[in-house]
Design an enzyme around this catalytic site. Sequence first.
Site, short mmCIF file in Angstrom:
data_model
loop_
_atom_site.label_atom_id
_atom_site.label_comp_id
_atom_site.label_asym_id
_atom_site.label_seq_id
_atom_site.Cartn_x
_atom_site.Cartn_y
_atom_site.Cartn_z
N CYS A 2 0.85 -1.18 0.00
CA CYS A 2 0.00 0.00 0.00
C CYS A 2 0.88 1.23 0.00
O CYS A 2 2.10 1.14 -0.15
CB CYS A 2 -0.86 0.01 1.25
SG CYS A 2 -1.71 -1.53 1.54
N LYS A 597 1.37 -5.19 -20.42
CA LYS A 597 1.41 -5.92 -19.15
C LYS A 597 0.15 -6.74 -18.95
O LYS A 597 0.18 -7.86 -18.43
CB LYS A 597 1.58 -4.93 -18.00
CG LYS A 597 1.70 -5.56 -16.61
CD LYS A 597 3.07 -6.12 -16.41
CE LYS A 597 3.24 -6.90 -15.14
NZ LYS A 597 4.42 -7.77 -15.17
C1 BG6 Z 1 0.86 -10.72 -21.09
C2 BG6 Z 1 2.09 -10.20 -20.35
O1 BG6 Z 1 0.13 -9.66 -21.61
O2 BG6 Z 1 0.00 -11.47 -20.21
C3 BG6 Z 1 2.82 -11.38 -19.75
O3 BG6 Z 1 2.92 -9.49 -21.26
C4 BG6 Z 1 1.88 -12.18 -18.85
O4 BG6 Z 1 3.93 -10.93 -19.00
C5 BG6 Z 1 0.60 -12.58 -19.57
O5 BG6 Z 1 2.53 -13.30 -18.37
C6 BG6 Z 1 -0.43 -13.13 -18.59
O6 BG6 Z 1 -0.78 -12.10 -17.69
P1 BG6 Z 1 -1.52 -12.40 -16.31
O7 BG6 Z 1 -1.79 -11.05 -15.75
O8 BG6 Z 1 -2.79 -13.12 -16.65
O9 BG6 Z 1 -0.62 -13.21 -15.47
#
Ligand code: BG6
Length: 602
Positions: A2, A597
């Site tokens: 946090c 991401k």
């Molecule tokens: C992709 C990311 O978009 O999603 C990866 O670039 C990631 O790094 C994958 O492993 C899965 O994301 P999450 O949030 O479902 O673990």
Amino acid sequence: MCGIFGIVTREVTELGPILVGAGERLSYRGYDTVGAATLPQEGEIDLRKDAGRVDEVAQKYNFAEMTGDRAILQLRWATFGAPSKINSQPHLDSDGDLVGAHNGNVVNNVELRDEFKAEGMVVRSENDGESCVHAVERYVDRGYEMVEAIRMATKDLEGDYSFVIGAVGDDRLYAIKMGSGLVAGITEDMVCIGSDLPSILPLTREIVRLYDGEIISFWAGGYQITSVEDGSVIERDPETVEESMEAAQKGGYPHFMLKEIHEQSHVAEELLDVLDRTPEVDQFIQRLEGARDIYVIACGTSYHAGLLGSIYFNKFAGRAAIPVLAPQFAPQYGNAVGPEDMGVFITQSGETKDVINAVEAARERGMGVLDLVNVVGSTLTLISDLHLPLVCGYEISVPATKTYLNQVLALLYLALRWGGHDTAPLRKIPGLIDLTIEKAEAQIPPLVEKLDGWDDLYSLGYGLTFPVALEGALKFKEITYAHCEGMLSTEFKHGPLSAVYEGYPVIFTAGPEDIPLIVSGINEVTCRGGHAITIGLEDSRLEANAHQTLIIPEPDLPEELVPAAVALLSAVPMQLLSYHCSLARGYDPDFPRNLSKTLTVD
Ligand code: BG6
């Protein structure tokens, strides 16, 4: 993770804009709930808080109009207590005379709340930040001065935390550092504290570093640091910091990826604290135990963690868990599953559309939905039957590192607990992670040199290290843009071996149980001119057969746990190797081209 902020100003000031600014700078640490309070000399504390992002809550509650000369702000990354208004911070004491907020985990929160209620205190929420306030209230009610009351309170509070607190009618605020981030800043006209440097840097470059076991009481133009241990006063002058905001958010690291790699031991420690205490672990295992079939469903890096988890389940609990890429779940198992089956959905963001789609497909068949998610309050945590937090805090760099390692550690913990094995030895893992980083960093430069210019290579593994080889290959692809294919080492001879020619690099991640098999794989490559690199424990057979070896530390753990721990630790060298190869190629490892991401689209 946090974020907290506190400020005392010489004059009554429009504090709203300062609070909102600090909130925005802290929002990378979590934004499930936000709250602010200003403290008057007399009368009621002005407390405004709710679930939501800084901009939303600040607008809804008109933070802009908040004025005064003392104020506290907090942003939550929910762990204890759902992200709701009542669980948001800051919290009041029973009479509304004290207000405070924390960052971190008070792991004996549940027990404390029962004690406070038994002592007649008004406990309003499930959040462990409130326990910090009541712990101080307990001693203020017994006549202790604020600093002494806070010192006494630390005896009751277990976990890693920092908190800021203040009382009506006082001219100062107080903050304590006990394992979570806290730093102070000072100017002529104000003194402030924040969970990290970026939160206070725009207000001043004169900062006062604080260390665990220290309390700072601060007022306009001054501060005093007190030792928790013996109550003595600690003299410490402010220092001037030069670093830029972005640099500060990176905590002195050149990239978020490297910072997050180095955070892995700390978040692993936090995860073990939570898993040791949270009742959800037993509930999770009960649901797995009662299931006909178990599916482990995820995408990307999370899928690789799930694949390794399924091997742990087999190894330590003697149960099969079927790993499946989320988009493949419905076409591959959709008609076969039903209410007797359980899905373990793993995703750091909790928002990946492919995973949410698979949850809907599972729901249509009445299947149970368990989740392992880092971003609490995210979509999946709101629709699953049972949630286990990964407590990694915010992961900014696109290539997932600390969330992957905590996913693997959580799955290993579950497998051991489910199989009736002792989980206490896992307490060695955080230290082993740091040792692995240190050892790997020293061995990586010649590997970067070797891989320079190679845009095509393989990453191979077997058994427990097969998923690690896949994850290593993904890291390499994500941030070096080279085509690195991950594969089962025994499969390599069934076709891809044709790719090998003089100097062609093949990385083998070797588990201690599989050395003979890996050695024969190495020789299939080297006798055709390929260049074999190994990652694993020190082993003369690897030394003798491979061109380059990267050695990870020997985990002093119970024998049956060593291969599982080696598989967990072996991802770290590939994280670092990819990172350094990415830099060597002039790329930004944090924000690689074409990637995001979190993908919330199909
Ligand atoms: C992709 C990311 O978009 O999603 C990866 O670039 C990631 O790094 C994958 O492993 C899965 O994301 P999450 O949030 O479902 O673990």
